[in-house]
Design a protein around this motif. Structure first.
Motif, PDB file in Angstrom:
ATOM      1  N   GLY A   1       0.792  -1.226   0.000  1.00  0.00           N
ATOM      2  CA  GLY A   1       0.000   0.000   0.000  1.00  0.00           C
ATOM      3  C   GLY A   1       0.824   1.275   0.000  1.00  0.00           C
ATOM      4  N   VAL A   2       2.106   1.192  -0.388  1.00  0.00           N
ATOM      5  CA  VAL A   2       2.983   2.371  -0.309  1.00  0.00           C
ATOM      6  C   VAL A   2       3.423   2.887  -1.674  1.00  0.00           C
ATOM      7  N   VAL A   3       3.151   2.152  -2.742  1.00  0.00           N
ATOM      8  CA  VAL A   3       3.685   2.539  -4.046  1.00  0.00           C
ATOM      9  C   VAL A   3       3.141   3.894  -4.495  1.00  0.00           C
ATOM     10  N   GLY A   4       1.847   4.138  -4.297  1.00  0.00           N
ATOM     11  CA  GLY A   4       1.271   5.414  -4.706  1.00  0.00           C
ATOM     12  C   GLY A   4       1.930   6.597  -4.024  1.00  0.00           C
ATOM     13  N   ALA A   5       2.119   6.496  -2.711  1.00  0.00           N
ATOM     14  CA  ALA A   5       2.747   7.584  -1.957  1.00  0.00           C
ATOM     15  C   ALA A   5       4.213   7.753  -2.347  1.00  0.00           C
ATOM     16  N   ALA A   6       4.933   6.637  -2.486  1.00  0.00           N
ATOM     17  CA  ALA A   6       6.345   6.710  -2.859  1.00  0.00           C
ATOM     18  C   ALA A   6       6.498   7.269  -4.270  1.00  0.00           C
ATOM     19  N   LEU A   7       5.599   6.877  -5.159  1.00  0.00           N
ATOM     20  CA  LEU A   7       5.645   7.373  -6.531  1.00  0.00           C
ATOM     21  C   LEU A   7       5.471   8.892  -6.565  1.00  0.00           C
ATOM     22  N   ALA A   8       4.489   9.397  -5.805  1.00  0.00           N
ATOM     23  CA  ALA A   8       4.265  10.844  -5.749  1.00  0.00           C
ATOM     24  C   ALA A   8       5.503  11.563  -5.222  1.00  0.00           C
ATOM     25  N   GLU A   9       6.179  10.959  -4.253  1.00  0.00           N
ATOM     26  CA  GLU A   9       7.387  11.567  -3.692  1.00  0.00           C
ATOM     27  C   GLU A   9       8.497  11.630  -4.743  1.00  0.00           C
ATOM     28  N   TYR A  10       8.682  10.547  -5.482  1.00  0.00           N
ATOM     29  CA  TYR A  10       9.703  10.542  -6.530  1.00  0.00           C
ATOM     30  C   TYR A  10       9.386  11.565  -7.617  1.00  0.00           C
ATOM     31  N   LEU A  11       8.109  11.723  -7.935  1.00  0.00           N
ATOM     32  CA  LEU A  11       7.712  12.645  -8.999  1.00  0.00           C
ATOM     33  C   LEU A  11       7.626  14.091  -8.513  1.00  0.00           C
ATOM     34  N   GLY A  12       7.609  14.278  -7.188  1.00  0.00           N
ATOM     35  CA  GLY A  12       7.436  15.615  -6.649  1.00  0.00           C
ATOM     36  C   GLY A  12       6.036  16.153  -6.872  1.00  0.00           C
ATOM     37  N   LEU A  13       5.039  15.250  -6.825  1.00  0.00           N
ATOM     38  CA  LEU A  13       3.648  15.626  -7.084  1.00  0.00           C
ATOM     39  C   LEU A  13       2.789  15.380  -5.852  1.00  0.00           C
ATOM     40  N   PRO A  14       1.641  16.076  -5.743  1.00  0.00           N
ATOM     41  CA  PRO A  14       0.728  15.802  -4.634  1.00  0.00           C
ATOM     42  C   PRO A  14       0.141  14.407  -4.738  1.00  0.00           C
ATOM     43  N   GLN A  15      -0.086  13.763  -3.601  1.00  0.00           N
ATOM     44  CA  GLN A  15      -0.698  12.435  -3.560  1.00  0.00           C
ATOM     45  C   GLN A  15      -2.066  12.534  -2.903  1.00  0.00           C
ATOM     46  N   LEU A  16      -3.035  11.877  -3.502  1.00  0.00           N
ATOM     47  CA  LEU A  16      -4.384  11.791  -2.959  1.00  0.00           C
ATOM     48  C   LEU A  16      -4.710  10.305  -2.873  1.00  0.00           C
ATOM     49  N   THR A  17      -4.624   9.749  -1.675  1.00  0.00           N
ATOM     50  CA  THR A  17      -4.706   8.301  -1.510  1.00  0.00           C
ATOM     51  C   THR A  17      -6.076   7.857  -1.014  1.00  0.00           C
ATOM     52  N   LEU A  18      -6.354   6.549  -1.207  1.00  0.00           N
ATOM     53  CA  LEU A  18      -7.577   5.906  -0.715  1.00  0.00           C
ATOM     54  C   LEU A  18      -8.829   6.633  -1.177  1.00  0.00           C
ATOM     55  N   ALA A  19      -8.862   7.011  -2.446  1.00  0.00           N
ATOM     56  CA  ALA A  19      -9.977   7.797  -2.976  1.00  0.00           C
ATOM     57  C   ALA A  19     -11.196   6.920  -3.236  1.00  0.00           C
ATOM     58  N   GLY A  20     -12.330   7.336  -2.669  1.00  0.00           N
ATOM     59  CA  GLY A  20     -13.605   6.674  -2.942  1.00  0.00           C
ATOM     60  C   GLY A  20     -14.430   7.438  -3.942  1.00  0.00           C
ATOM     61  N   LYS A  21     -13.964   8.640  -4.302  1.00  0.00           N
ATOM     62  CA  LYS A  21     -14.614   9.461  -5.321  1.00  0.00           C
ATOM     63  C   LYS A  21     -13.590  10.452  -5.835  1.00  0.00           C
ATOM     64  N   VAL A  22     -13.607  10.688  -7.150  1.00  0.00           N
ATOM     65  CA  VAL A  22     -12.652  11.610  -7.766  1.00  0.00           C
ATOM     66  C   VAL A  22     -13.406  12.594  -8.653  1.00  0.00           C
ATOM     67  N   ASP A  23     -13.132  13.883  -8.486  1.00  0.00           N
ATOM     68  CA  ASP A  23     -13.696  14.925  -9.340  1.00  0.00           C
ATOM     69  C   ASP A  23     -12.571  15.810  -9.839  1.00  0.00           C
ATOM     70  N   VAL A  24     -12.632  16.168 -11.120  1.00  0.00           N
ATOM     71  CA  VAL A  24     -11.662  17.083 -11.711  1.00  0.00           C
ATOM     72  C   VAL A  24     -12.410  18.278 -12.271  1.00  0.00           C
ATOM     73  N   GLU A  25     -12.004  19.457 -11.845  1.00  0.00           N
ATOM     74  CA  GLU A  25     -12.574  20.702 -12.356  1.00  0.00           C
ATOM     75  C   GLU A  25     -11.428  21.645 -12.697  1.00  0.00           C
ATOM     76  N   GLY A  26     -11.274  21.918 -13.988  1.00  0.00           N
ATOM     77  CA  GLY A  26     -10.177  22.774 -14.408  1.00  0.00           C
ATOM     78  C   GLY A  26      -8.840  22.123 -14.111  1.00  0.00           C
ATOM     79  N   THR A  27      -8.023  22.800 -13.308  1.00  0.00           N
ATOM     80  CA  THR A  27      -6.698  22.265 -12.966  1.00  0.00           C
ATOM     81  C   THR A  27      -6.669  21.674 -11.560  1.00  0.00           C
ATOM     82  N   ALA A  28      -7.845  21.496 -10.963  1.00  0.00           N
ATOM     83  CA  ALA A  28      -7.919  20.970  -9.593  1.00  0.00           C
ATOM     84  C   ALA A  28      -8.546  19.584  -9.585  1.00  0.00           C
ATOM     85  N   VAL A  29      -8.010  18.693  -8.739  1.00  0.00           N
ATOM     86  CA  VAL A  29      -8.595  17.374  -8.529  1.00  0.00           C
ATOM     87  C   VAL A  29      -8.977  17.260  -7.059  1.00  0.00           C
TER      88      VAL A  29
END
Length: 259
Positions: A126-154
């Motif tokens: 259960g750590v690959v998503g978080a570790a991947l975000a760290e390597y990429l320098g990107l925000p991580q949003l884990t354990l999502a039960g719903k996802v919405d994208v509006e413009g440049t925001a998730v």
């Protein structure tokens, strides 16, 4: 919107799983391979986002040659194309090495969102998503039960023991999903036939700029030093009710420290 879905081929949980005798890594030839169940939910969520916002869905898999079967299954669900990171040097990579390798492979792609299952059925770290975000320098949003994208925001509803938290980040971002997020679709015959013609690019570690001394079983940060098959299941204990069945059952549970 360009979405990359990370897909892992894992042993079918209905079959016996074995470790190799030399380095105690998973013997993938000993059982049938299938798409990690939670990754199917990730594929479905990516397809739903594409249907709403347009763009394309790319499947990225790291694994041996037989992982091609899972790639084709993902394409038959509706993904547009795939990238297969395959190299003998990757054998035995642990979770952190896997995240590193995937981050380098993602560096060869253009994406707005990376989606993956929150864990795999073979390792369950259960750590690959978080570790991947760290390597990429990107925000991580884990354990999502719903996802919405509006413009440049998730925005996601992050599942918790008490309900959910609402978490928001700017794209690009990494999102891991849980099984409650949707219901994966079944591939139609038409999509299965189309999947055979969809492009699948292969990358080796040199193509992705992966440093050979940072991946593989010999460089892993974790090591299995010994393993043995699980003992056969013992016969159960039968309690005869001769008026004191309840007391006997309670004594048995107390002996096993269940009560």
């Amino acid at each position: 919107m360009n979405i990359v879905v990370l897909v892992k081929q894992v042993p079918d949980t209905a079959t016996e799983r074995k470790l190799t005798s030399d380095d105690f890594t998973l013997d993938r030839a000993a059982s049938d391979g299938v798409i990690n169940e939670l990754d199917e939910y990730a594929i479905e969520e990516a397809l739903l986002l594409r249907e709403k916002h347009g763009g394309e869905v790319t499947v990225l898999t790291m694994g041996p040659d037989q992982a091609t079967d899972s790639i084709r299954k993902a394409l038959s669900m509706g993904a547009d194309k795939a990238v297969h990171l395959v190299d003998d040097a990757l054998h035995g990579s642990d979770a952190l090495q896997t995240a590193y390798a995937l981050s380098k492979a993602l560096g060869t792609l253009e994406f707005d969102l990376v989606v993956l299952g929150s864990e795999s059925t073979d390792a369950r770290t259960g750590v690959v998503g978080a570790a991947l975000a760290e390597y990429l320098g990107l925000p991580q949003l884990t354990l999502a039960g719903k996802v919405d994208v509006e413009g440049t925001a998730v925005t996601v509803q992050r599942q918790t023991d008490y309900g959910y938290d609402v978490v928001e980040a700017q794209l690009p971002a990494v999102v891991s999903v849980v099984e409650k997020i949707n219901e994966p679709r079944y591939p139609s015959f038409k999509l299965i036939m189309q999947a055979k013609k969809k492009p699948v690019a292969k990358l080796g570690i040199a193509d992705a700029g992966i440093e050979a001394d940072r991946v593989g079983v010999s460089a892993a940060g974790t090591e299995t030093v010994e393993a043995s098959p699980a003992p056969p299941r013992a016969a159960g204990t039968i309690v005869k009710d001769e008026g004191d069945g309840g007391a006997k059952a309670a004594d048995f549970l107390a002996e096993k420290k269940f009560v």
